[in-house]
Design a protein around this motif. Structure first.
Motif, PDB file in Angstrom:
ATOM      1  N   VAL A   7       0.827  -1.195   0.000  1.00  0.00           N
ATOM      2  CA  VAL A   7       0.000   0.000   0.000  1.00  0.00           C
ATOM      3  C   VAL A   7       0.866   1.251   0.000  1.00  0.00           C
ATOM      4  O   VAL A   7       0.619   2.203  -0.736  1.00  0.00           O
ATOM      5  CB  VAL A   7      -0.941  -0.016   1.224  1.00  0.00           C
ATOM      6  CG1 VAL A   7      -1.660   1.309   1.341  1.00  0.00           C
ATOM      7  CG2 VAL A   7      -1.913  -1.153   1.110  1.00  0.00           C
ATOM      8  N   ASN A   8       1.915   1.256   0.810  1.00  0.00           N
ATOM      9  CA  ASN A   8       2.766   2.438   0.895  1.00  0.00           C
ATOM     10  C   ASN A   8       3.469   2.698  -0.429  1.00  0.00           C
ATOM     11  O   ASN A   8       3.660   3.847  -0.825  1.00  0.00           O
ATOM     12  CB  ASN A   8       3.792   2.252   2.012  1.00  0.00           C
ATOM     13  CG  ASN A   8       3.134   2.054   3.337  1.00  0.00           C
ATOM     14  OD1 ASN A   8       2.748   0.934   3.673  1.00  0.00           O
ATOM     15  ND2 ASN A   8       2.951   3.120   4.073  1.00  0.00           N
ATOM     16  N   GLY A   9       3.856   1.615  -1.115  1.00  0.00           N
ATOM     17  CA  GLY A   9       4.470   1.795  -2.416  1.00  0.00           C
ATOM     18  C   GLY A   9       3.503   2.418  -3.408  1.00  0.00           C
ATOM     19  O   GLY A   9       3.836   3.366  -4.130  1.00  0.00           O
ATOM     20  N   ASP A  10       2.287   1.890  -3.432  1.00  0.00           N
ATOM     21  CA  ASP A  10       1.254   2.449  -4.309  1.00  0.00           C
ATOM     22  C   ASP A  10       1.043   3.919  -4.025  1.00  0.00           C
ATOM     23  O   ASP A  10       0.934   4.732  -4.934  1.00  0.00           O
ATOM     24  CB  ASP A  10      -0.078   1.731  -4.063  1.00  0.00           C
ATOM     25  CG  ASP A  10      -0.101   0.389  -4.743  1.00  0.00           C
ATOM     26  OD1 ASP A  10       0.840   0.128  -5.511  1.00  0.00           O
ATOM     27  OD2 ASP A  10      -1.046  -0.374  -4.506  1.00  0.00           O
ATOM     28  N   LEU A  11       0.962   4.214  -2.737  1.00  0.00           N
ATOM     29  CA  LEU A  11       0.575   5.557  -2.331  1.00  0.00           C
ATOM     30  C   LEU A  11       1.547   6.586  -2.885  1.00  0.00           C
ATOM     31  O   LEU A  11       1.128   7.598  -3.469  1.00  0.00           O
ATOM     32  CB  LEU A  11       0.528   5.634  -0.799  1.00  0.00           C
ATOM     33  CG  LEU A  11       0.009   6.943  -0.230  1.00  0.00           C
ATOM     34  CD1 LEU A  11      -1.418   7.180  -0.677  1.00  0.00           C
ATOM     35  CD2 LEU A  11       0.080   6.940   1.276  1.00  0.00           C
ATOM     36  N   VAL A  12       2.847   6.313  -2.756  1.00  0.00           N
ATOM     37  CA  VAL A  12       3.804   7.319  -3.190  1.00  0.00           C
ATOM     38  C   VAL A  12       3.710   7.490  -4.705  1.00  0.00           C
ATOM     39  O   VAL A  12       3.802   8.600  -5.220  1.00  0.00           O
ATOM     40  CB  VAL A  12       5.234   6.967  -2.728  1.00  0.00           C
ATOM     41  CG1 VAL A  12       5.735   5.736  -3.406  1.00  0.00           C
ATOM     42  CG2 VAL A  12       6.167   8.130  -2.975  1.00  0.00           C
ATOM     43  N   TYR A  13       3.448   6.417  -5.420  1.00  0.00           N
ATOM     44  CA  TYR A  13       3.386   6.547  -6.878  1.00  0.00           C
ATOM     45  C   TYR A  13       2.153   7.336  -7.304  1.00  0.00           C
ATOM     46  O   TYR A  13       2.257   8.302  -8.071  1.00  0.00           O
ATOM     47  CB  TYR A  13       3.389   5.174  -7.536  1.00  0.00           C
ATOM     48  CG  TYR A  13       3.094   5.256  -9.007  1.00  0.00           C
ATOM     49  CD1 TYR A  13       4.024   5.811  -9.887  1.00  0.00           C
ATOM     50  CD2 TYR A  13       1.880   4.824  -9.528  1.00  0.00           C
ATOM     51  CE1 TYR A  13       3.756   5.936 -11.231  1.00  0.00           C
ATOM     52  CE2 TYR A  13       1.600   4.938 -10.865  1.00  0.00           C
ATOM     53  CZ  TYR A  13       2.535   5.497 -11.719  1.00  0.00           C
ATOM     54  OH  TYR A  13       2.256   5.621 -13.042  1.00  0.00           O
ATOM     55  N   VAL A  14       0.991   6.952  -6.777  1.00  0.00           N
ATOM     56  CA  VAL A  14      -0.214   7.661  -7.224  1.00  0.00           C
ATOM     57  C   VAL A  14      -0.162   9.115  -6.792  1.00  0.00           C
ATOM     58  O   VAL A  14      -0.575  10.016  -7.542  1.00  0.00           O
ATOM     59  CB  VAL A  14      -1.518   6.984  -6.740  1.00  0.00           C
ATOM     60  CG1 VAL A  14      -1.704   5.648  -7.410  1.00  0.00           C
ATOM     61  CG2 VAL A  14      -1.562   6.853  -5.241  1.00  0.00           C
ATOM     62  N   GLU A  15       0.396   9.360  -5.636  1.00  0.00           N
ATOM     63  CA  GLU A  15       0.489  10.757  -5.206  1.00  0.00           C
ATOM     64  C   GLU A  15       1.425  11.547  -6.104  1.00  0.00           C
ATOM     65  O   GLU A  15       1.175  12.729  -6.394  1.00  0.00           O
ATOM     66  CB  GLU A  15       0.944  10.837  -3.750  1.00  0.00           C
ATOM     67  CG  GLU A  15      -0.176  10.541  -2.778  1.00  0.00           C
ATOM     68  CD  GLU A  15       0.177  10.893  -1.345  1.00  0.00           C
ATOM     69  OE1 GLU A  15       1.359  11.184  -1.087  1.00  0.00           O
ATOM     70  OE2 GLU A  15      -0.728  10.861  -0.494  1.00  0.00           O
ATOM     71  N   ALA A  70       7.696  16.752   5.526  1.00  0.00           N
ATOM     72  CA  ALA A  70       7.120  17.230   4.262  1.00  0.00           C
ATOM     73  C   ALA A  70       5.748  16.589   4.138  1.00  0.00           C
ATOM     74  O   ALA A  70       5.564  15.637   3.392  1.00  0.00           O
ATOM     75  CB  ALA A  70       8.014  16.835   3.087  1.00  0.00           C
ATOM     76  N   PRO A  71       4.791  17.103   4.891  1.00  0.00           N
ATOM     77  CA  PRO A  71       3.524  16.381   5.034  1.00  0.00           C
ATOM     78  C   PRO A  71       2.838  16.158   3.693  1.00  0.00           C
ATOM     79  O   PRO A  71       2.864  17.006   2.810  1.00  0.00           O
ATOM     80  CB  PRO A  71       2.685  17.302   5.926  1.00  0.00           C
ATOM     81  CG  PRO A  71       3.660  18.196   6.579  1.00  0.00           C
ATOM     82  CD  PRO A  71       4.771  18.358   5.630  1.00  0.00           C
ATOM     83  N   TYR A  72       2.255  14.993   3.561  1.00  0.00           N
ATOM     84  CA  TYR A  72       1.519  14.649   2.359  1.00  0.00           C
ATOM     85  C   TYR A  72       0.162  14.134   2.798  1.00  0.00           C
ATOM     86  O   TYR A  72      -0.075  13.887   3.995  1.00  0.00           O
ATOM     87  CB  TYR A  72       2.257  13.612   1.520  1.00  0.00           C
ATOM     88  CG  TYR A  72       2.643  12.367   2.274  1.00  0.00           C
ATOM     89  CD1 TYR A  72       3.828  12.311   2.997  1.00  0.00           C
ATOM     90  CD2 TYR A  72       1.821  11.247   2.287  1.00  0.00           C
ATOM     91  CE1 TYR A  72       4.190  11.197   3.702  1.00  0.00           C
ATOM     92  CE2 TYR A  72       2.173  10.119   2.994  1.00  0.00           C
ATOM     93  CZ  TYR A  72       3.355  10.095   3.700  1.00  0.00           C
ATOM     94  OH  TYR A  72       3.706   8.979   4.392  1.00  0.00           O
ATOM     95  N   SER A  73      -0.710  13.967   1.843  1.00  0.00           N
ATOM     96  CA  SER A  73      -2.060  13.495   2.128  1.00  0.00           C
ATOM     97  C   SER A  73      -2.661  14.328   3.273  1.00  0.00           C
ATOM     98  O   SER A  73      -2.463  15.539   3.317  1.00  0.00           O
ATOM     99  CB  SER A  73      -2.035  12.000   2.468  1.00  0.00           C
ATOM    100  OG  SER A  73      -3.331  11.489   2.440  1.00  0.00           O
ATOM    101  N   VAL A  74      -3.381  13.682   4.182  1.00  0.00           N
ATOM    102  CA  VAL A  74      -4.023  14.454   5.242  1.00  0.00           C
ATOM    103  C   VAL A  74      -3.326  14.250   6.583  1.00  0.00           C
ATOM    104  O   VAL A  74      -3.921  14.425   7.629  1.00  0.00           O
ATOM    105  CB  VAL A  74      -5.515  14.069   5.366  1.00  0.00           C
ATOM    106  CG1 VAL A  74      -6.297  14.675   4.226  1.00  0.00           C
ATOM    107  CG2 VAL A  74      -5.683  12.561   5.390  1.00  0.00           C
TER     108      VAL A  74
END
Lengths: 463, 191, 104, 377
Positions: D83-91, D244-248
């Motif tokens: 999930v964490n891998g996906d997240l960084v890519y889609v973001e 470096a905050p991302y998402s919420v």
């Protein structure tokens, strides 16, 4: 009975020691003789052969089922089921495992010393099974033989097993196996010292090396030696874990570092021989602990139970049989409890590192057992009857063993609890880094030590 | 354990069997090409000697022999052999081929022969008897169990108390020596 | 009976001497020395028994002596093998032919 | 030691050293890592990592795939933290495209990512403890990880390579039982973490094996480029979720645990604390989970980000995972490069292990917490 008494105040030492406890006199040898076998032959050849066959059968089955038990205990501790498929609740699993192992190829690695490689597991398992002759499984005819150097012989033959492990590791021509063998030789040689010294304490009280007589001495005194030698028992138990290569001391075969250590190259039946040796050794060290510390096959109330079944005439075959079988049951129960603790420890604790293991052995167990011998011997001398060379007259050396009243018992209990506390305190002072309940202090001391370690690592990198 | 055994032919048979075993494996010790095989043969020979001790009624010594030699000294030997690479055959320099074997044979024949002859010419009246047995002394709990351990212990701590202390001092010195030898290695590495 | 045991011990002693004289691996030489010591021990025990049979004052002197021999053997093994390892680390050999200097 | 080449030459110290191949087939190298150890006795004198046994050329493959096709490759980089891998890519793609996500999607992403962090840390605990010999912890940790995998399976249909993210949101909304399952799991987990700590944290053997092992000073850790718990164990409170905050993530209240000595035990404590912090985050996210759509409104059917480049990083369980993406305006990336935390952290192994014993090497490999899928890519 009591001789000239100078400083004698123990109230009950004046009462004569009781007669030795009853041992049934009938033995199946008589049965064998009744069908016409000559006496010597029946006693020294036929009956021991029957016994050995029985013991081998029972112990080998027990060894197989110990693997099953181990897996079940592990499963129980780890919140799972363990073997369930082969037979009801997996009871036939050892059989299936055995068949699988027997049908596997017996590999010899290239470049291995073939003869040594093939002989090593046999050596290990022979040493382990050879010990069974001397284990006092039960009273009367429950034991194959009883020699005057029983305990010494057990320790001696057990030490041969080390050679099997070391040679197996060396002959495999594999670095992992070699490292395992190196660790094993150092570990087993050092822990043997602690093990042997720990046994000296109870021997002061048993006053014999013969296994049966050790049991009889506890029966006579009415006390298990663990009560007067708790420290020795702890040291022995830890040492026996190391002797049998069990976690947290399973360094010779530690699967996470050395893959499987000394038996990494073995396969099939020779591999299973090592496991047979390991489990047989667990049984034997537990049996020694049960015999020396926990009263062996004796149990308060054993005679009463026998007399319910077979009356009070100790010469009848029924009495003898009931006595023997019940005592074997008691002994098996004690051994099983110890074996369970061994397994419990294995599945609970992480593994020591090699140097920490040596540290524990040399800086803790050996000094502790030496101190234990010293204090116990001194306490014993003080407590003996004046005419036997002592001072207080709390304990009397009779031809059947030690005789002590409640005062003597209380005295030894106190002395040994004090020894326990003193040893713990003294060693805590001596080994500041190793024993502290204050974990923060522990970490501070470690930080200092680490400074030294860091310097060497820096140097190593600089090179 | 069985007092009548020593006068029986079984006794002599056991002595000869253990003796043959000891001599046979002993000769393997000095002829084996790989040190590790020599060590294994020596283990076997030591066990045979332990057996001889036991047959001769020195049970304590038999146990100590196995414990000290096989469990301690031989493990040390095997350990050292592993460290120095005992798998390789030792290069035996022979000025003349076979001279070593010849020398060994001559030595065995001369020394062994003279000792054996000397022993043979000794008085035939020499007779071995068992040591004091429990059967004779009523002190032991069980008749038939030898008191050898007790007797040796008594001798060791009374008549031989001084040598015993000296021996313990020797062992202490040996321990210190071994520690120093082992430590020396680290000193070398540091410089 | 005594002669049988003496013969055995004599042969073992001879084997040990032959090993010391003919082998060049220092570890094997140590092992041969162990053979010699064991031959001596065997003699001690045998004579101890003989002493007992003719009614000597203490029938266990030989055994006690043998215990001391074992002590010496253990000490010898500890120090000797320590020396062998030190030697091997420094010289890379365990052959006595190569270790013929008193100082290096 | 019995060295391989017994040269009688006077290499005095060479003779005492032994080369030991640890891996690629070894129970404690966490995959197909090969560690070449030079040992003196059992002390590690030198160490070299040989990687690449699992190299698949992911970054090159990505240049030939369309943007949505690339996401599954990120599942399989760090395959225990898909999930964490996906997240960084889609973001990263979303940042390039300037897509604004609905809040429900962001919340669900955080919940999944933190659950995945818990799962990854549990797996680390399991294998790390097993390496040090505490076999039972392994099954305890897997028992809890199983619960997370069940939640993932319900949500995404996959257990290991849980894959629910789409560029611009999530493929599905959460299944009806999702909130209930997660809350039930959150109720049991803190007690279970206490259980692990009971077995390990004050266990004398565990302390002996971890305290003072593989000490890394903060300066060394920063110099080596370490991130994640390995860095925080050395006392540097660097966490991308804060830095470096991302998402919420800014909306949640959580702490960044740090160690002070930088040894294996500190890294252990840091990860155990992170487990608890993740529980906190997930609980806050579940309680504040907004209603609404899970897909951004205006995401084109064919994704063609405008030409340009972006470097986006996330805090994966192993450390800072970054994606450098160059778009030329077509439907495939011009160049994609991953900054894998495991690869960078693995560099520290030599620094950590030299001077320690063989047994410590497995503890140190465990404490770095590597996944070879990500190291080799």
């Amino acid at each position: 009975m009591s001789g000239p008494i100078a400083l004698h105040w123990a109230p009950q030492a004046a009462s004569p020691p009781p007669p030795p406890p009853v041992v049934p006199s009938w033995s199946p040898v008589e049965l064998i003789e009744s069908i016409g076998v000559p006496h010597g032959f029946a006693e020294y050849v036929v009956w021991p052969a029957v016994q050995l066959a029985l013991i081998l059968f029972v112990v080998l089955t027990a060894v197989a089922y110990l693997t099953y038990l181990e897996r079940k205990v592990a499963a129980f501790i780890q919140a799972r089921l363990g073997p369930m498929r082969v037979g009801p609740v997996g009871l036939l699993q050892p059989l299936a495992d055995g068949l699988k192992l027997l049908s596997k190829e017996d590999l010899v690695p290239a470049g291995a010393d073939r003869f040594v490689y093939l002989a090593a597991p046999v050596l290990a398992v022979t040493a382990a099974l050879g010990l069974l002759v001397l284990v006092p499984f039960g009273a009367a005819w429950g034991t194959v033989t009883d020699i005057n150097i029983g305990l010494l012989f057990l320790l001696a033959v057990a030490s041969i097993g080390v050679l099997g492990i070391v040679l197996a590791g060396w002959a495999s021509n594999s670095k992992y196996a070699l490292l395992g063998a190196m660790r094993s030789s150092a570990q087993l040689v050092s822990y043997e010292v602690a093990l042997g010294l720990a046994l000296v304490g109870p021997l002061l009280f048993a006053r014999t090396l013969s296994m049966q007589e050790i049991v009889e001495s506890q029966r006579f005194t009415g006390l298990w030696w663990v009560a007067v030698q708790p420290l020795a028992f702890v040291v022995y138990f830890i040492g026996s874990l190391a002797e049998t290569n069990r976690a947290p001391f399973d360094l010779p075969e530690s699967e996470s570092e050395l893959v499987a250590g000394f038996h990494v190259e073995y396969s099939g039946f020779r591999w299973s021989l090592f496991f047979m040796a390991e489990y047989a050794n667990i049984i034997i060290t537990s049996a020694i602990a049960a015999t020396v510390f926990l009263g062996g096959w004796s149990m308060p109330g054993l005679e009463t139970a026998v007399s319910w079944i077979a009356g009070t005439d100790a010469t009848t075959p029924l009495y003898s049989t009931a006595f023997t079988l019940l005592s074997i049951g008691v002994f098996a129960g004690k051994v099983l409890v110890l074996v369970y603790v061994v397994m419990w420890v294995r599945w609970t604790l992480p593994r020591y590192r090699y140097d920490q293991l040596m540290d524990l052995g040399w800086r803790w167990l050996i000094p502790v057992s030496l101190a234990n011998i010293l204090i116990s011997a001194f306490a014993f001398l003080v407590a003996m009857r004046p005419d036997q060379g002592g001072l207080l007259g709390l304990v009397e050396v009779t031809k059947n063993g030690l005789w002590m009243g409640w005062a003597g018992t209380a005295y030894f209990l106190l002395v040994n609890l004090a020894t326990f506390a003193m040893a713990a305190w003294l060693l805590a002072k001596l080994n500041k880094t190793a024993w502290s309940t204050d974990l923060h202090a522990l970490r501070r001391v470690e930080a200092l030590r680490r400074a030294g370690r860091l310097a060497t690592a820096e140097e190593a990198r600089a090179e | 354990m069985y007092p009548d055994l020593q006068s029986s032919p079984w006794f002599l048979g056991a002595v000869i069997a253990f003796g043959l075993w000891a001599v046979a494996t002993g000769s393997v010790v000095i002829t084996a090409q790989r040190p590790v095989h020599a060590a294994l043969a020596l283990v076997s020979a030591l066990m045979a000697v332990a057996g001889l001790f036991a047959v001769l009624g020195a049970e304590f010594l038999a146990g100590a022999q196995v414990l000290v030699y096989v469990g301690g000294v031989m493990v040390l030997f095997v350990f050292v052999i592993m460290v120095v690479g005992g798998g390789r055959k030792t290069a035996e320099v022979e000025p003349v081929s076979g001279v070593r074997f010849l020398a060994a044979t001559v030595v065995v024949l001369v020394i062994g022969g003279s000792i054996v002859l000397g022993a043979r010419s000794a008085q035939p009246a020499f007779e071995l008897r068992p040591g004091p047995r429990a059967a004779a002394s009523k002190d032991a709990v069980r008749a038939g169990v030898s008191r050898n351990t007790e007797d040796v212990g008594t001798d060791l701590y009374t008549r031989a108390a001084l040598p015993f202390e000296v021996a313990s001092l020797l062992l202490l010195v040996a321990i210190v020596g071994a520690v120093v030898l082992a430590k020396g290695r680290r000193v070398e590495q540091d410089d | 009976m005594l002669t049988t045991v003496l013969t055995i011990s004599g042969l073992m002693f001879a084997l040990g001497v032959a090993g010391v004289l003919t082998r060049r691996n220092i570890i094997v030489i140590f092992m041969a020395i162990e053979l010699i010591l064991n031959a001596a021990n065997l003699n001690f025990v045998a004579f101890s028994r003989y002493w007992a049979s003719i009614g000597g004052i203490s029938p266990h002197t030989g055994e006690v002596f043998a215990v001391f021999v074992m002590v010496v053997a253990a000490a010898e093994a500890a120090v000797g093998l320590g020396l062998v390892i030190a030697l091997y680390r420094n010289r890379g050999t365990v052959s006595v032919d190569d270790i013929d200097l008193l100082k290096w | 030691m019995a060295s391989d080449t017994p040269s009688a030459a006077a290499h005095v110290f060479e003779q005492t050293e032994m080369l030991l191949n640890m891996g690629p087939q070894h129970p404690s190298t966490h995959g197909v890592l090969r560690v070449l150890l030079k040992l003196d006795g059992e002390t590690v004198v030198d160490l070299d990592c040989d990687i690449g046994y699992l190299h698949r050329g992911v970054e090159k493959i990505c240049e030939h795939d369309t943007y949505p096709m690339i996401t599954p490759y990120f599942d399989r980089l760090d395959y225990v933290a898909a999930v964490n891998g996906d997240l960084v890519y889609v973001e990263a793609v979303e940042r390039l495209m300037g897509v604004e996500l609905p809040r429900r999607a962001e919340y669900l992403r955080v919940i999944l990512a933190e659950l995945q962090r818990i799962a990854s840390h549990l797996l680390w605990l399991a294998t790390h403890a097993l390496d040090i010999g505490a076999a039972t912890i392994f099954l305890y940790a897997f028992r809890e990880r199983e619960e997370i995998l069940k939640i993932f399976e319900n949500f995404t249909g996959a257990r290991l390579t849980a894959h629910a993210f789409r560029i611009g949101g999530l493929q599905w909304d959460a299944n009806p039982e999702f909130v209930r399952d997660v809350l039930a799991f959150l109720d049991i987990l803190p007690g279970r973490i206490d259980e692990y700590e009971t077995i390990l944290s004050e266990n004398r053997i565990w302390l002996a094996r971890t305290v003072g092992i593989g000490v890394l000073t903060a300066a060394d850790a920063i110099d080596t480029g370490l991130t994640g718990p390995v860095l925080r164990g050395s006392g540097v409170a660097y966490d991308v979720r804060r830095a470096a905050p991302y998402s919420v993530y800014p909306e949640f209240d959580f702490e960044i645990p740090t160690g002070d000595t930088g040894d294996t035990y500190d890294r252990y404590l840091v990860r155990m604390q992170e487990l608890r912090q993740s529980v906190r985050i997930v609980r806050q996210a579940i309680e504040g989970l907004p209603e609404g759509s899970v897909m951004a409104a205006r995401v084109p059917r064919v994704i063609k980000p405008p030409a340009g480049e972006v470097f986006h990083t996330n805090e994966s369980p192993k450390g800072e995972i970054g994606v450098y993406l160059v778009s030329d305006g077509t439907n495939t990336p011009y160049r994609l490069r991953v900054r894998p935390p495991c690869f960078v952290n693995l560099q520290a192994l030599k620094q950590l292990a030299v001077g320690h014993l063989v047994a410590d090497v497995v503890a140190l490999i465990g404490t770095i917490d590597i996944v070879l899928g990500e190291v080799d890519r």
